[in-house]
Design a protein around this motif. Sequence first.
Motif, PDB file in Angstrom:
ATOM      1  N   ASP A 190      -8.860  26.228  89.879  1.00  0.00           N
ATOM      2  CA  ASP A 190      -7.960  27.179  90.513  1.00  0.00           C
ATOM      3  C   ASP A 190      -6.499  26.869  90.202  1.00  0.00           C
ATOM      4  OD1 ASP A 190     -10.037  28.655  91.672  1.00  0.00           O
ATOM      5  OD2 ASP A 190     -10.143  27.321  93.402  1.00  0.00           O
ATOM      6  N   ARG A 194     -12.669  22.797  92.504  1.00  0.00           N
ATOM      7  CA  ARG A 194     -13.484  22.744  93.717  1.00  0.00           C
ATOM      8  C   ARG A 194     -14.912  23.116  93.369  1.00  0.00           C
ATOM      9  NH1 ARG A 194     -14.481  27.833  95.373  1.00  0.00           N
ATOM     10  NH2 ARG A 194     -13.102  29.425  94.592  1.00  0.00           N
ATOM     11  N   ARG A 202     -18.455  24.893  94.001  1.00  0.00           N
ATOM     12  CA  ARG A 202     -18.928  26.120  94.655  1.00  0.00           C
ATOM     13  C   ARG A 202     -20.012  25.799  95.645  1.00  0.00           C
ATOM     14  NH1 ARG A 202     -19.373  31.028  90.278  1.00  0.00           N
ATOM     15  NH2 ARG A 202     -17.173  31.124  89.851  1.00  0.00           N
ATOM     16  N   ASP A 224     -14.935  25.645  90.176  1.00  0.00           N
ATOM     17  CA  ASP A 224     -13.845  26.555  89.829  1.00  0.00           C
ATOM     18  C   ASP A 224     -12.588  25.737  89.621  1.00  0.00           C
ATOM     19  OD1 ASP A 224     -14.902  29.316  90.025  1.00  0.00           O
ATOM     20  OD2 ASP A 224     -15.358  28.696  92.078  1.00  0.00           O
TER      21      ASP A 224
END
Length: 149
Positions: free
Chosen positions: A141, A147, A149, A139
């Motif tokens: 962000d 980051r 998952r 992801d």
Amino acid sequence: MTEGRPEDIYLGGEIWNYEFALPSSVSGRPRGCKYMGCSALLSDRASVDLAIFSHLDEPHEVRLRLFRSDREARYEAKVYDKTLSIEAQGEVEREDFVPNRQYEIRFTVSTSSDGRTTQEDHVHYYPVRGKEEPYMAFDLDPGGVMRMR
């Protein structure tokens, strides 16, 4: 015990190809890893899919570099080194991205507009036993931080 080639190892009653962790009697998908004692890190699928999901309001670029953990020299270990463009609120998906084995994944995230680096980091990918559809999912962000998952 059946004799194998010098690059093969004998494991669990089968000869496994040292390079690709394939049982020598099988020409299909890998079922193991080349390290002794890593039976918990097995998967039945030959390759891993990649997905990166952006939760950002501007396009970003992610430079991904994947290194095999079973090679000492960097030039031998590097299996992937590309920059992927990801649109705002978009995603990038790659099926059969890389062979399913252990990797160190180094990444650099930067804004597409001015090339400003928002993150440089690394994570490790380990194949998992019984995972039918192995994947690497990330992801993006707020703040341009990626980051796993």
